[in-house]
Design a protein around this motif. Structure first.
Motif, mmCIF file in Angstrom:
data_model
loop_
_atom_site.group_PDB
_atom_site.id
_atom_site.type_symbol
_atom_site.label_atom_id
_atom_site.label_comp_id
_atom_site.label_asym_id
_atom_site.label_seq_id
_atom_site.Cartn_x
_atom_site.Cartn_y
_atom_site.Cartn_z
ATOM 1 N N PHE A 1 -18.119 25.250 24.471
ATOM 2 C CA PHE A 1 -19.624 25.068 24.556
ATOM 3 C C PHE A 1 -19.721 23.602 23.891
ATOM 4 C CE2 PHE A 1 -23.558 24.844 21.994
ATOM 5 C CZ PHE A 1 -24.608 25.127 23.161
ATOM 6 N N ALA B 1 -18.832 20.934 26.101
ATOM 7 C CA ALA B 1 -20.121 20.779 27.102
ATOM 8 C C ALA B 1 -21.312 20.033 26.313
ATOM 9 C CB ALA B 1 -20.472 22.094 28.013
ATOM 10 N N ALA B 2 -21.600 20.555 25.340
ATOM 11 C CA ALA B 2 -22.774 20.127 24.766
ATOM 12 C C ALA B 2 -22.750 18.611 24.056
ATOM 13 C CB ALA B 2 -23.311 20.919 23.953
ATOM 14 N N PHE B 3 -21.587 18.587 23.328
ATOM 15 C CA PHE B 3 -21.357 17.181 22.584
ATOM 16 C C PHE B 3 -20.203 16.585 23.094
ATOM 17 C CE2 PHE B 3 -22.932 20.789 19.714
ATOM 18 C CZ PHE B 3 -24.225 20.515 19.797
ATOM 19 N N THR B 4 -20.211 15.978 24.168
ATOM 20 C CA THR B 4 -18.956 15.541 24.856
ATOM 21 C C THR B 4 -18.529 14.298 23.887
ATOM 22 O OG1 THR B 4 -20.017 16.064 26.859
ATOM 23 C CG2 THR B 4 -17.958 14.860 26.843
ATOM 24 N N VAL B 5 -19.331 13.525 23.528
ATOM 25 C CA VAL B 5 -18.634 12.205 22.862
ATOM 26 C C VAL B 5 -18.392 12.624 21.458
ATOM 27 C CG1 VAL B 5 -19.269 9.826 22.346
ATOM 28 C CG2 VAL B 5 -20.222 10.546 24.474
ATOM 29 N N PRO B 6 -18.895 13.209 20.965
ATOM 30 C CA PRO B 6 -18.206 13.658 19.187
ATOM 31 C C PRO B 6 -17.062 14.215 19.697
ATOM 32 C CG PRO B 6 -20.589 14.156 19.435
ATOM 33 C CD PRO B 6 -20.512 13.576 20.731
#
Lengths: 353, 231, 214
Positions: A134, A137-142
């Motif tokens: 999850f 998918a939600a916070f790809t860059v971090p």
């Protein structure tokens, strides 16, 4: 579980007290097995990882407890499985991952990955990996922002991005990186270096963990030690670990043999990324893996092969997480197809003839 | 839903004649066809205008300073002017400023990105031999990541003056467009990428490279012709 | 089970409101899930899709109710589909003429309204059996219910995925978008979240009514 001995009759001197292997007991020992790894990763990355470990564990336990209460069931947090999920999740997130995102991932992992299915034993997939998927998918860059290990001052100050205000983008870490002055730090993991720059990393550095990566995937040696402890105590299916590592080693060995200039060496494959951690602590999760011995081999080989294929040919540089999730999803089918023949029953073909 | 299972009292159980069935369906279909044609006629003009305006906006965006345009197609290496009715067949659009001076030429380019086709429009100024503007016409790149090719100001800065000089022969680019990792741009023909959206950024670079390799030599050779076309 | 199943019954409030709540096409009947998942990534897209579907629902309800005694039973589904397809094509042209941007955002899903079972379901279950007034009011209620559901899903997805609602920024420039909510999985997450909420509310109400009755 092969807890009972092979001998049909066991002879012991008194006292004849037998303590059965309970879920709670196994889980507790898994936590023990992970402690050296946790200690090492805190030593490597400092306060930020310690905070991640504490927060993830607390949130996982808290989520499970609350959901149990809402659904009017007795709380199941005493079986230690939520704690394992929390520790594992903290170990597979980047060390400087903002705390608020870690909280979201932990809640999602436990709620959607485990409790919605009915709690421990009913979930199809490993909750820690669901949480990480999850987050990916939600916070790809971090999720792809890495920090150097062994940074000076790591025991007195947090990585700036750790304490990002909720809902906001992570605080920039460029200034902090300049300040701690790590020469030639690119923020790329060994796998990313391999995939995009065709650069390999020394095996010794991979073994001891003086590399960039998420907290728990850096030291292959400590993970193996933890795994050995569990295998010796018969609390883990060694077949899964062996078949994952073996199939990944052999398959990447074949590619390396075909063209060593493009493909990484099999040792590199074995010791990078989350493969070791996944093979020892995540794929072996009893709930998500097949229950038969033959099934365990099939399951392990599936995960090992998928990992190598995703790493070499996929868009991502790391495939262990998805490989294990797919393996989890396939394991009920594998279990079903590898059920041993009933004693006395004939094989199908013989029965027909 | 009990309504579904209750047989309607108005319909007798006997089967109506096939003729009746065909007539009813035929009438309904005719009515339908008539309505659709009517609406098609009414909306034809606004739809065409929408497309024209959207294209015009994009052309003026990639050719800063342009206020009028002319459409062209290329047949056998020759430029042929098209009217607005033949817009769909156009390959390139020349943009002119208020005094009728040629600002540049807007061209389309396309390639496969991370999630389906990316179509872009870019402006080429033959007098300076540079790309001077860029906009994404269509893309389905991942929101928050790949769609940075449309929004990231640092990435878009690549296309304010991207070098596409021709070599001595005049038939090929001196330095074909090159994608490089974020922050590694050192040459005017390199495109600085986006960390975390490598595939999308490289796809844009590939689209521009292919398009410029085909079109730039041709346009450069015809730039005088284009300059005379302004109204 | 609804009070209006007979033709001669007078119009009641339920004729209109059953589509909003008790028989909400998305949250209760689970119809029309394809557009509800596919074009609900922003509140504006969801609203546009809802309005377009409502228009088709109204138009087809009107025509089918008018023609209900002329269409033989054997060809009714074919006739309904033609009528619905006509209105869908009309909506397609109209949106294309109104805004190219909106047309591109909704993509093929405007054309796909034709297979939205919420609409054919209304035609078969209601409009073909009721008077024009009833059919229009009921269709409008259903359309509003569908729009409401889409906007609820789209609103949550837009808030988490872009940090905006109807394009208005809620959290400032530093907001970290949760990319997953704009992607297809986000549609499933948010839809299931609303299904849980609606089911919980319904169960609570039923429990209260039962307690009241006893």
């Amino acid at each position: 579980m092969s807890a009972s001995s092979d001998k049909p009759v066991q002879l012991h001197t008194s006292p004849h007290l037998h303590q059965p292997l309970t879920v709670e007991k196994i889980m507790r020992h898994v936590v023990y097995a992970m402690l050296p790894m946790c200690a090492w990763s805190v030593y490597q990355f400092g306060l930020s990882v310690l905070m991640l470990l504490i927060v993830c564990t607390a949130v996982c336990i808290g989520t499970e407890h609350l959901i149990c209460r809402w659904s009017g069931k007795p709380s199941t947090v005493n079986d230690w499985s939520a704690a394992i999920t929390g520790i594992l999740l903290a170990l597979i997130l980047p060390p400087g991952f903002p705390i608020w995102m870690a909280v979201v991932s932990a809640v999602f992992g436990v709620a959607v990955g485990k409790m919605f299915w009915g709690g421990l034993g009913f979930n199809v997939m490993n909750p820690a990996l669901v949480g990480r998927a999850f987050a990916q998918a939600a916070f790809t860059v971090p999720m792809t922002t890495w920090v150097p290990s062994m940074a000076p001052g790591r025991f007195t100050q947090f990585i700036p991005s750790t304490w990002t205000p909720p809902l906001m983008v992570p605080r920039p870490i460029a200034e902090w990186l300049d300040q701690i002055a790590v020469d030639g730090f690119t923020g790329a993991t060994p796998l990313a270096l391999m995939k995009y720059n065709q650069e390999s990393t020394e095996t010794l550095a991979l073994l001891t963990g003086t590399i960039t990566g998420s907290a728990g995937e850096t030291s292959a040696l400590l993970i193996l030690l933890g795994g050995l402890y569990l295998i010796v105590r018969k609390m883990m299916d060694w077949r899964i670990t062996v078949s994952i590592l073996g199939s990944a080693f052999i398959l990447s060995g074949i590619f390396y043999w075909v063209d060593p200039t493009i493909y990484p060496s099999p040792f590199f494959t074995l010791f990078t990324g989350g493969l070791m951690l996944g093979a020892v602590f995540m794929a072996t999760d009893m709930v998500g893996s097949p229950e038969t011995a033959k099934g365990a081999w099939v399951y392990g080989i599936l995960i090992g092969v998928l990992t190598v294929i995703i790493r070499l040919f996929g868009g991502l540089n790391e495939g262990v997480m998805y490989a294990i999730l797919l393996g989890n999803a396939a394991s009920p089918l594998i279990s079903k197809m590898t059920q041993p023949r009933k004693y006395g029953a004939l094989k199908k073909r013989e029965a027909k003839a | 839903m009990s309504e579904m299972s209750t047989p309607s009292a108005a319909t007798p159980p006997a089967m109506p004649s096939p003729l009746r069935l065909i007539t009813t369906l035929g009438l309904i279909a005719m009515l339908s066809g008539f309505t659709i044609v009517l609406i098609y006629q009414v909306t034809l003009e606004p739809i065409a205008r929408n497309h024209r305006e959207a294209l015009e906006r994009a052309v003026f965006e990639v050719l800063p300073g342009a206020v009028s345009r002319a459409n062209f197609t290329v047949i056998d290496q020759e430029l042929i002017r098209l009217s607005d009715e033949e817009l769909a067949a156009a390959d390139l659009f020349a943009g002119f400023d208020e005094d009728g001076n040629l600002i540049g030429v807007a061209l389309e380019a396309a390639s496969r990105g991370y999630a389906g086709e990316i179509r872009v429009l870019f402006g080429y100024a033959p007098d300076r031999e540079k790309i001077i503007g860029f906009t994404v016409l269509q893309s389905s790149e991942t929101p928050g990541l790949g769609d940075k090719i449309e929004t990231d100001p640092r990435f878009l800065a690549n296309f304010e003056a991207l070098d596409v000089r021709l070599d001595e022969t005049g038939e090929a680019l001196a330095n074909p467009i090159q994608p490089v990792p974020e922050g590694a741009k050192t040459q005017p023909w390199e495109i600085d990428g986006i960390t975390g959206a490598t595939v999308s950024a490289v796809a844009v670079a590939r689209a521009l490279r292919e398009s410029t390799e085909t079109w730039v030599p041709l346009i450069f050779a015809h730039q005088d012709e284009l300059a005379e076309e302004s109204e | 089970m609804s009070a209006t199943s007979s033709k001669d019954k007078p119009m009641t409030a339920t004729t209109f409101t059953e589509g909003l709540w008790k028989e909400n096409p998305v949250f209760v009947m689970l119809l029309g899930l394809c557009p509800a998942l596919a074009v609900s990534n922003t509140a504006v897209n969801a609203l546009a899709m809802g309005v377009a579907s409502t228009f088709v629902l109204l138009g087809s309800s009107l025509l089918i109710s008018l023609l209900r005694n002329l269409i033989p039973k054997q060809v009714r589904i074919a006739s309904y589909i033609i009528i619905i397809a006509t209105f869908v094509t009309a909506v397609d042209y109209i949106i294309h003429a109104l805004s190219l941007e909106l047309y591109n955002a909704l993509g093929a899903f405007i054309q796909l309204i034709v297979v939205n079972c919420a609409i054919l379901g209304r035609a078969e279950a209601y409009a073909s059996k009721h008077k024009v007034g009833h059919a229009l009011v009921n269709g409008f209620g259903m359309g509003l219910g569908f729009t409401l559901a889409l906007v609820l899903v789209g609103g949550v997805r837009e808030i988490l995925g872009f940090g905006t609602l109807f394009g208005v920024s809620l959290f400032g420039a530093q907001f970290q978008p949760w990319a997953v909510f704009i992607l297809p999985p986000g549609g499933f997450f948010v839809l299931s979240f609303w299904l849980v909420v609606f089911a919980a509310v319904r169960r609570n109400r039923e429990r209260k009514e039962a307690a009241h009755g006893a």
